[in-house]
Design a protein around this motif. Sequence first.
Motif, PDB file in Angstrom:
ATOM      1  N   THR A   1       0.773  -1.061  -0.054  1.00 27.07           N
ATOM      2  CA  THR A   1      -0.055  -0.030  -0.122  1.00 27.07           C
ATOM      3  C   THR A   1       0.958   1.184   0.212  1.00 27.07           C
ATOM      4  O   THR A   1       1.903   1.237   0.944  1.00 27.07           O
ATOM      5  CB  THR A   1      -1.016   0.048   1.185  1.00 27.07           C
TER       6      THR A   1
ATOM      7  N   PHE B   1       5.987 -12.419  10.599  1.00 28.04           N
ATOM      8  CA  PHE B   1       6.305 -11.062  10.711  1.00 28.04           C
ATOM      9  C   PHE B   1       8.122 -10.871  11.074  1.00 28.04           C
ATOM     10  O   PHE B   1       8.497 -11.822  11.535  1.00 28.04           O
ATOM     11  CB  PHE B   1       5.687 -10.428  11.840  1.00 28.04           C
ATOM     12  N   LEU B   2       8.414  -9.540  10.675  1.00 24.97           N
ATOM     13  CA  LEU B   2       9.500  -9.082  11.049  1.00 24.97           C
ATOM     14  C   LEU B   2       9.248  -8.311  12.524  1.00 24.97           C
ATOM     15  O   LEU B   2       8.151  -7.653  12.271  1.00 24.97           O
ATOM     16  CB  LEU B   2      10.546  -8.121  10.056  1.00 24.97           C
TER      17      LEU B   2
ATOM     18  N   MET C   1       6.756  -4.948  13.266  1.00 27.96           N
ATOM     19  CA  MET C   1       7.023  -3.728  12.431  1.00 27.96           C
ATOM     20  C   MET C   1       5.660  -3.306  11.764  1.00 27.96           C
ATOM     21  O   MET C   1       5.194  -3.944  10.891  1.00 27.96           O
ATOM     22  CB  MET C   1       8.014  -3.735  11.460  1.00 27.96           C
TER      23      MET C   1
ATOM     24  N   ASP D   1      -0.778 -11.336   8.549  1.00 31.59           N
ATOM     25  CA  ASP D   1      -1.668 -10.549   8.645  1.00 31.59           C
ATOM     26  C   ASP D   1      -2.942 -10.440   7.855  1.00 31.59           C
ATOM     27  O   ASP D   1      -4.132  -9.946   7.883  1.00 31.59           O
ATOM     28  CB  ASP D   1      -1.331  -8.881   9.035  1.00 31.59           C
TER      29      ASP D   1
ATOM     30  N   GLY E   1       1.593 -11.597   3.930  1.00 29.84           N
ATOM     31  CA  GLY E   1       2.167 -11.767   5.323  1.00 29.84           C
ATOM     32  C   GLY E   1       0.853 -12.447   6.151  1.00 29.84           C
ATOM     33  O   GLY E   1      -0.229 -12.355   5.562  1.00 29.84           O
TER      34      GLY E   1
ATOM     35  N   LYS F   1       3.724   0.210   9.677  1.00 30.37           N
ATOM     36  CA  LYS F   1       4.007   1.645   8.914  1.00 30.37           C
ATOM     37  C   LYS F   1       3.376   2.486   9.760  1.00 30.37           C
ATOM     38  O   LYS F   1       3.508   3.690   9.484  1.00 30.37           O
ATOM     39  CB  LYS F   1       3.336   1.773   7.540  1.00 30.37           C
TER      40      LYS F   1
ATOM     41  N   GLY G   1      10.117  -4.803   7.445  1.00 30.87           N
ATOM     42  CA  GLY G   1       9.096  -5.962   7.792  1.00 30.87           C
ATOM     43  C   GLY G   1       8.324  -6.360   6.275  1.00 30.87           C
ATOM     44  O   GLY G   1       8.330  -7.304   5.704  1.00 30.87           O
ATOM     45  N   ASN G   2       7.748  -5.032   5.488  1.00 34.30           N
ATOM     46  CA  ASN G   2       7.173  -5.490   4.402  1.00 34.30           C
ATOM     47  C   ASN G   2       8.145  -6.316   3.317  1.00 34.30           C
ATOM     48  O   ASN G   2       7.867  -7.110   2.779  1.00 34.30           O
ATOM     49  CB  ASN G   2       6.850  -4.235   3.705  1.00 34.30           C
TER      50      ASN G   2
ATOM     51  N   THR H   1       8.699  -9.835   3.737  1.00 34.98           N
ATOM     52  CA  THR H   1       7.866 -10.442   2.960  1.00 34.98           C
ATOM     53  C   THR H   1       8.083 -10.710   1.695  1.00 34.98           C
ATOM     54  O   THR H   1       7.797 -11.650   0.905  1.00 34.98           O
ATOM     55  CB  THR H   1       6.289 -10.052   3.276  1.00 34.98           C
ATOM     56  N   TYR H   2       8.449  -9.463   0.801  1.00 32.81           N
ATOM     57  CA  TYR H   2       8.885  -9.573  -0.569  1.00 32.81           C
ATOM     58  C   TYR H   2      10.172 -10.499  -0.888  1.00 32.81           C
ATOM     59  O   TYR H   2      10.190 -11.243  -1.924  1.00 32.81           O
ATOM     60  CB  TYR H   2       8.855  -8.030  -1.176  1.00 32.81           C
TER      61      TYR H   2
HETATM   62  P1  AMP Z   1       0.744  -3.500   3.220  1.00 31.02           P
HETATM   63  O1  AMP Z   1       1.266  -2.484   2.489  1.00 31.02           O
HETATM   64  O2  AMP Z   1       0.349  -3.081   4.542  1.00 31.02           O
HETATM   65  O3  AMP Z   1      -0.288  -3.889   2.402  1.00 31.02           O
HETATM   66  O4  AMP Z   1       1.865  -4.512   3.596  1.00 31.02           O
HETATM   67  C1  AMP Z   1       2.699  -5.314   2.664  1.00 31.02           C
HETATM   68  C2  AMP Z   1       3.165  -6.585   2.982  1.00 31.02           C
HETATM   69  O5  AMP Z   1       3.945  -6.557   4.108  1.00 31.02           O
HETATM   70  C3  AMP Z   1       1.978  -7.539   3.225  1.00 31.02           C
HETATM   71  O6  AMP Z   1       2.311  -8.857   2.556  1.00 31.02           O
HETATM   72  C4  AMP Z   1       1.955  -7.475   4.615  1.00 31.02           C
HETATM   73  O7  AMP Z   1       1.442  -8.840   5.087  1.00 31.02           O
HETATM   74  C5  AMP Z   1       3.474  -7.816   5.037  1.00 31.02           C
HETATM   75  N1  AMP Z   1       3.837  -7.160   6.237  1.00 31.02           N
HETATM   76  C6  AMP Z   1       3.196  -6.109   7.040  1.00 31.02           C
HETATM   77  N2  AMP Z   1       3.750  -5.786   8.044  1.00 31.02           N
HETATM   78  C7  AMP Z   1       5.108  -6.726   8.471  1.00 31.02           C
HETATM   79  C8  AMP Z   1       5.900  -7.159   9.273  1.00 31.02           C
HETATM   80  N3  AMP Z   1       6.139  -6.733  10.295  1.00 31.02           N
HETATM   81  N4  AMP Z   1       6.620  -8.137   8.788  1.00 31.02           N
HETATM   82  C9  AMP Z   1       6.657  -8.774   7.473  1.00 31.02           C
HETATM   83  N5  AMP Z   1       5.899  -8.707   6.555  1.00 31.02           N
HETATM   84  C10 AMP Z   1       4.784  -7.571   7.021  1.00 31.02           C
END
Ligand code: AMP
Length: 459
Positions: free
Chosen positions: A29, A269-270, A277, A238, A236, A279, A37-38, A41-42
Amino acid sequence: MQLYNTMSKKKETFAPIKKTVGFYACGLTVYNYAHIGNLRTYIFNDILKRVLLFNNYKVKHVMNITDVGHLTSDQDEGEDKMLKGAKREKKTVWEIAEFYTEEFKKDLKNLAIIEPDEWPKATDHIKEQIDMIKTLEKKGFTYQAGGNVYFNTSKLKDYGKLARLDLNAETKSRVEKDPNKKNKHDFVLWFTKSKFKDQEMKWKSDYGEGYPGWHLECSAMSSKYLGKQFDIHTGGIDHIPVHHTNEIAQSEACFGKTPWVKYWLHGEFLILDKEKMSKSKGGFLTLNKLIKKGYDPLAFRYLCLTTQYRKPLTFSFESLDGAANALKKLQNKILEMLEQPKEGKEENVEKYIEDFQTAINDDLNMPKALAAVWEMLKNEKISNLKKYQIILEFDRVLGLNLDLIQLEKLPREIEELITQREDARFKKDWKKSDQIRDKLLKKGYIVEDTASGPRWKKK
Ligand code: AMP
Ligand code: ZN
């Protein structure tokens, strides 16, 4: 190849639906920088893709960019994230989206993440989203209330199966509840009565001027680029209880195919200071911050490889230092291999290749794969040339850009100092040889004496 499927809660043998593996990853997003953390995931997504490629699968990888509709609470409540970013920086939401999309792409490049084949933006696919609402409406899965269009979760017999939701349990959430919802888990497909007066992103539709709910974009874009059923969907953890649960509900209702996605993979998660973590919290760490502190971005990638993706990764600068040292050591090993390719005789490396393959195919067990790498490197009997060939093969999965390492030409001054030191050693003038070694060290070069002569590396 075994992958843990969140849907079955088991490791399953991977078998794609068609020849080319269809892989959809929920993207960022773009209302702020990606935090590390994001990015973890990537990196997990990238490892998955690289392991598929290593196993000779063709992969079509689609990753969306979320630039509309995502509210601060996944349950259609709270502030609009894009608007929040725009207000914070006194820019338009479009400017915010463009800026952070580009920054995100830079991060991925710095982390040697292979670009997806498609990067669809939610705002470029409004028509596809409205078309889905129309189909859902025809099939009786929607209702309108308070100006919004909702998905009626009670019309599905298996809503919540991914997260194994207990549909009768009370929600503990303290956020405001939407009185228009007929069932607790119903979600918005189209907002018209935006509670955000200054919403800039609006489109005309049969349901009134408005914008789509967050979950809809991933169903609309994945089906456009990968078809109505495909192999792998990631995110992730979540995303399990709401976002992916709702994607499944609306896709299976709309396309009439179950399962919509064959394998669901979720990264843990990280964690920083015992918390996920995120945003929305001020002190999150970005890749740029790590680079400014002097870290190679690939040291962060290496750190992520040291923990399997389904385990939480607690971030600390000590552990990042450890990863940076290990990466440096690996890079120096490559230099040694390039300098003296013929050292060693043994060519049989089957055991290490097997160990590496077994590890990556066991639900991406990268810590074990790294152990196989280091075991092979430790074996002095294997020729450097062979090691080099194999490590480059392994790096197709590790993605540490080891193929870019080249022997550097020594500056003339350093070359001369090394020759002078050799002369001193030949004359058994140890004092002088040590003085020159210290001088070299001050200039950033470490010289070691080996059976086959002096060997240098950068400090
Ligand atoms: P978002 O921009 O919030 O849609 O998140 C982008 C990606 O990062 C999604 O796949 C989330 O599940 C993942 N994500 C968010 N917070 C964390 C975290 N602390 N550690 C690992 N992945 C995360
Ligand atoms: Zn998504």
